[in-house]
Write a protein that holds these residues in place. Structure first.
Motif, PDB file in Angstrom:
ATOM      1  N   PRO A   1     -41.001  24.958 -10.720  1.00 21.29           N
ATOM      2  CA  PRO A   1     -41.191  25.842  -9.564  1.00 21.29           C
ATOM      3  C   PRO A   1     -41.288  25.064  -8.249  1.00 21.29           C
ATOM      4  O   PRO A   1     -41.257  23.826  -8.231  1.00 21.29           O
ATOM      5  N   PHE A   2     -41.405  25.804  -7.136  1.00 16.86           N
ATOM      6  CA  PHE A   2     -41.724  25.270  -5.801  1.00 16.86           C
ATOM      7  C   PHE A   2     -40.658  24.340  -5.227  1.00 16.86           C
ATOM      8  O   PHE A   2     -40.913  23.615  -4.274  1.00 16.86           O
TER       9      PHE A   2
ATOM     10  N   TRP B   1     -46.745  25.626  -0.780  1.00 12.18           N
ATOM     11  CA  TRP B   1     -45.962  26.867  -0.763  1.00 12.18           C
ATOM     12  C   TRP B   1     -46.793  28.009  -0.182  1.00 12.18           C
ATOM     13  O   TRP B   1     -46.303  28.778   0.657  1.00 12.18           O
TER      14      TRP B   1
ATOM     15  N   LEU C   1     -39.861  31.780  -6.414  1.00 11.28           N
ATOM     16  CA  LEU C   1     -40.143  30.816  -7.470  1.00 11.28           C
ATOM     17  C   LEU C   1     -39.488  31.192  -8.792  1.00 11.28           C
ATOM     18  O   LEU C   1     -38.916  30.337  -9.471  1.00 11.28           O
TER      19      LEU C   1
END
Length: 483
Positions: free
Chosen positions: A151-152, A367, A387
């Motif tokens: 993610p991110f 984030w 995400l």
């Protein structure tokens, strides 16, 4: 190799069969079959290039073309917000030469700032291998041995980042700027404060219109299962139903059996052109190739479909999918989250199903700090778009080595904006999904969603329990059980 690109200022050696285009001092190499459309203003001046497949003004563009916009996008006006599909855009944004993603980054983009290289996957960047993945990242999550995704904007390789959805990557500084949403939740709701009924009408017209546009242009496939995304897509396809071939994969387990049972009920009752498809085995070599094409950034059950997808794909055949429809059903939140403050990094990671490690906690914090202010529900909606879609669904596009990607009628900024404008209570209670079906094809609701009918429920106890569980909790349990 399909659905890939790489661009740089310096000379590179692209794979065989790639063709080149130029934008300013950048050379862009694109794989066979990847459409490139010129972007022009009203006077015919070329403003940039668009790579990919998209719906614009009731036309589905799946080959080289040209599109007209009034002016290059900016913070105050972005003509690409109404485009639906999988694409990346090279043009100015706020006066700076940039690369922009589609609404969910379903056409993936990664970049290496130090080497000034941009690509659809890390595998396209020279010297990227499984052996030189970032030790710190794979210590947290090694996707060669674990199920999951990064993610991110993380990737498996140090120095290579993923461009998140609704971002403009400045081609001079390599800074990523948010393009949507640009206002806090309170201001967003003030500016989009229409009634749920008005929003529903707009959403239904958009979905059915986009399905009709695609089916009128090319042979179309739709996968038929027992879930909400299928039911919403089927509702939107009512006027185009005779132009669609439906498929259901014979997947294993009780979930697969339930999907097959409900698919048969739907196809029989509504006279759909439908077939069941047996899954072909995936060899270890095919699995390794799939992981390589995605830059070792995704390990998921979709790998198990890759050999079958390649086997059944027909020339010119496009698949309509319900990706991003989860925004309509509050995927990461439920009624208990309404009115709550935004989550901490720890709670966000837990909701997404990730371990709370130092790297992931730091990425989650950054984030969250970059988001427009809003409630917990607002944050979880954006987490799903930026995400889950941008770091999972988009990545998967390059895995299946077939010429055309699936197209979702939900994937546009204007559609996300509409879905997020509904009241939180309405979506949390499942009202939006049901009302899309009621408005477009109410008879579809006579067959249960993700649940067996009558005494058959006794054969699917797990699905009955799952039907009462919030989607976010289900995702966390899945992650936990995979460890």
């Amino acid at each position: 190799m399909y659905k890939q690109f790489i661009c740089a200022r310096t000379k590179l050696s692209p794979p065989d069969g790639f063709r080149s285009k130029t934008y300013l001092d950048w050379t862009i190499w694109v794989s066979p079959g990847l459409p490139v459309s010129e972007i022009r203003d009203g006077d015919g001046r070329v403003l940039g290039l668009l790579l990919g497949w998209f719906i614009k003004d009731d036309e589905f563009i799946s080959s080289d073309s040209a599109i007209e916009i009034a002016a290059a996008p900016s913070r105050s006006r972005n003509p690409f917000n109404s485009l639906c599909g999988r694409f990346v855009v090279f043009c100015e944004y706020d006066g700076n030469p940039s690369l922009l993603t589609d609404a969910g980054a379903l056409f993936p983009v990664v970049y290496d700032k130090s080497r000034e290289i941009i690509a659809s996957s890390s595998c396209m960047i020279p010297e990227v291998t499984a052996e030189n993945r970032d030790p710190a990242t794979i210590a947290d999550l090694d996707l060669l041995t674990e199920r999951g995704w990064y993610p991110f904007g993380l990737t498996a390789h140090a120095g290579i980042r993923r461009l998140l959805p609704n971002r403009a990557l400045n081609l001079a500084s390599f800074d990523a700027t948010r393009t949507w949403p640009l206002e806090d939740e309170d201001d967003f709701r003030k500016h989009h404060g229409e009634s749920d009924e008005t929003l529903l009408q707009r959403l239904c017209e958009s979905l059915s219109g986009r399905v009709k546009t695609v089916t009128a242009a090319q042979p179309t496939i739709m996968h038929l299962t027992g879930g909400w995304d299928t039911r919403m897509m089927l509702s939107a396809a009512r006027e185009s139903i005779r132009d669609i071939d439906f498929r259901t994969y014979r997947t294993g387990g009780s979930g697969g059996k339930l999907d097959q049972q409900l698919a048969r009920l739907l196809s029989d009752r509504f006279k759909l052109k439908h077939e069941f498809v047996d899954l072909l085995p995936v060899s270890e070599a095919e699995r390794r190739d799939w992981m390589w094409r995605t830059g070792y950034c995704l390990n998921d059950h979709v790998i198990g479909l890759s050999t079958t997808e390649c086997g059944v794909a027909q020339a010119g055949e496009v698949t309509l999918a319900g990706a991003a429809g989860e925004v309509a059903r509050a995927f990461y939140w439920n009624s208990d989250d309404i009115g709550k403050s935004p989550p901490t990094p720890e709670i966000l990671l837990q909701r997404l199903g990730f371990k709370n490690t130092e790297i992931l906690n730091d990425e989650a914090r950054r984030w969250l700090e970059g988001l427009p202010k809003g409630s917990a529900c607002w944050v979880y909606d954006l987490a799903y778009i930026e995400l889950r879609l941008g770091c999972w669904a988009g990545v998967a596009m390059t895995g299946h080595d077939i010429p055309l990607p699936s197209i979702s009628p939900f994937n546009s900024v204007d559609t996300f904006q509409t879905m997020m404008s509904f009241s939180d209570r309405y979506r949390a209670d499942g009202g939006l999904c049901k009302d899309i079906a009621k408005r477009l094809w109410p008879e579809l609701l006579s067959i249960p969603i993700n649940r067996a009918a009558g005494l058959r429920k006794l054969l699917f106890v797990r699905q009955e329990l799952s039907a009462t569980m919030p989607p976010g909790l289900k995702e966390m349990l899945k992650k936990y059980l995979r460890r």
